[in-house]
Design an enzyme around this catalytic site. Structure first.
Site, PDB file in Angstrom:
ATOM      1  CD  GLU A 116      -2.872  -1.229   2.323  1.00  9.04           C
ATOM      2  OE1 GLU A 116      -4.039  -1.649   2.186  1.00  9.04           O
ATOM      3  OE2 GLU A 116      -2.382  -0.932   3.436  1.00  9.04           O
ATOM      4  CD  GLU A 136      -3.599  -6.670   3.505  1.00  8.64           C
ATOM      5  OE1 GLU A 136      -2.895  -5.659   3.663  1.00  8.64           O
ATOM      6  OE2 GLU A 136      -3.572  -7.362   2.459  1.00  8.64           O
TER       7      GLU A 136
END
Length: 260
Positions: A116, A136
């Site tokens: 990210e 995730e």
């Protein structure tokens, strides 16, 4: 000039600021204090007219960044969820909203929040052993720090594959998908990133700011591009640097940018 904190190393090479995540024993995982250190460094760089680009890299050869420090998260520790200016500056970086260009030099795995962070960088240079992943969903979470925007950098089918399977891709596939700008040997990583930074910094600061914003908006929010295009046309085309660009071209010399 090089300075360091416990978690972040700062190095100046002329008009380039090199920031090195410095938690190699923890795979450079993100803590609240590291997030704030990065945000503060970005804010300081944006306020310094002598800094034209940032190169972001990490210590060690195992990981660029393993994302959130899960141990700190599990223990209820500081993971950078505050609203202080330094934390907000970090998240501006992850959204690609810094006012100066950022080039990433990826020395290992970029996982979860580490990827990210990369998505906010303008260019990504990776060593051949680098890997990229958003795992995730395998942990009962989802890429909530901007990872779901990966489809703005790679094809939708690949973005869904990465987020839904949680599986990693290597540097070569990252290059093939358009996530990575160059794949190089580890020994050449920083030099290559700095070379890209110098080439970017040779352009006018206002022009770079316009390109950063407008190119991203064209992908993520095309309805707002027209208004912002008008804004940047009025700012850039009437600037001293626009005159300098034309003048230096006619005089066959290097331009001297002022950022105004």
């Amino acid at each position: 000039m090089t300075t360091a904190t416990d978690e972040l190393i700062y190095e100046r090479q002329d008009d380039i600021l090199i920031l090195t995540l410095n938690r190699p024993d923890a795979r450079n995982a993100l803590t609240g204090s590291l997030i704030r250190a990065i945000g503060s460094a970005v804010t300081d760089a944006e306020a310094d007219p002598d800094i034209r680009t940032i190169v972001l890299t990490a210590a060690g050869d195992r990981a660029f960044c393993a994302g959130m420090d899960l141990r700190a998260f599990a223990e209820g520790g500081d993971i950078g969820s505050g609203l202080d200016p330094a934390t907000e500056a970090y998240y501006r970086l992850t959204r690609g909203e810094t006012t100066i260009p950022v080039i990433a030099a990826v020395n290992g795995a970029a996982i979860g929040g580490g990827l990210e962070l990369l998505l906010g960088c303008d260019l990504i240079i990776a060593c051949r052993d680098a890997r990229f992943g958003l795992p995730e969903a395998k942990r009962g979470l989802f890429p909530g720090g901007g990872g779901t925007n990966i489809g703005t950098r790679i094809p939708l089918s690949a973005a869904l594959e990465m987020t839904m399977t949680g599986e990693f891709i290597d540097a070569q596939r990252g290059y093939d998908l358009g996530l990575v700008n160059a794949v190089v040997d580890a020994d050449d990583l920083i030099a290559t990133a700095v070379d890209y930074a110098r080439r970017v910094a040779s352009s006018a600061p206002l022009s770079l700011a316009a390109c950063k914003e407008l190119v991203r908006l064209a992908v993520i929010d095309p309805t707002s591009v027209t208004d912002r295009l008008s804004h940047w046309q009025s700012v850039v085309f009437s600037s001293e640097d626009a005159i300098e660009g034309a003048t230096s071209f006619m005089q066959k010399r290097e331009p001297q940018w002022k950022g105004r």
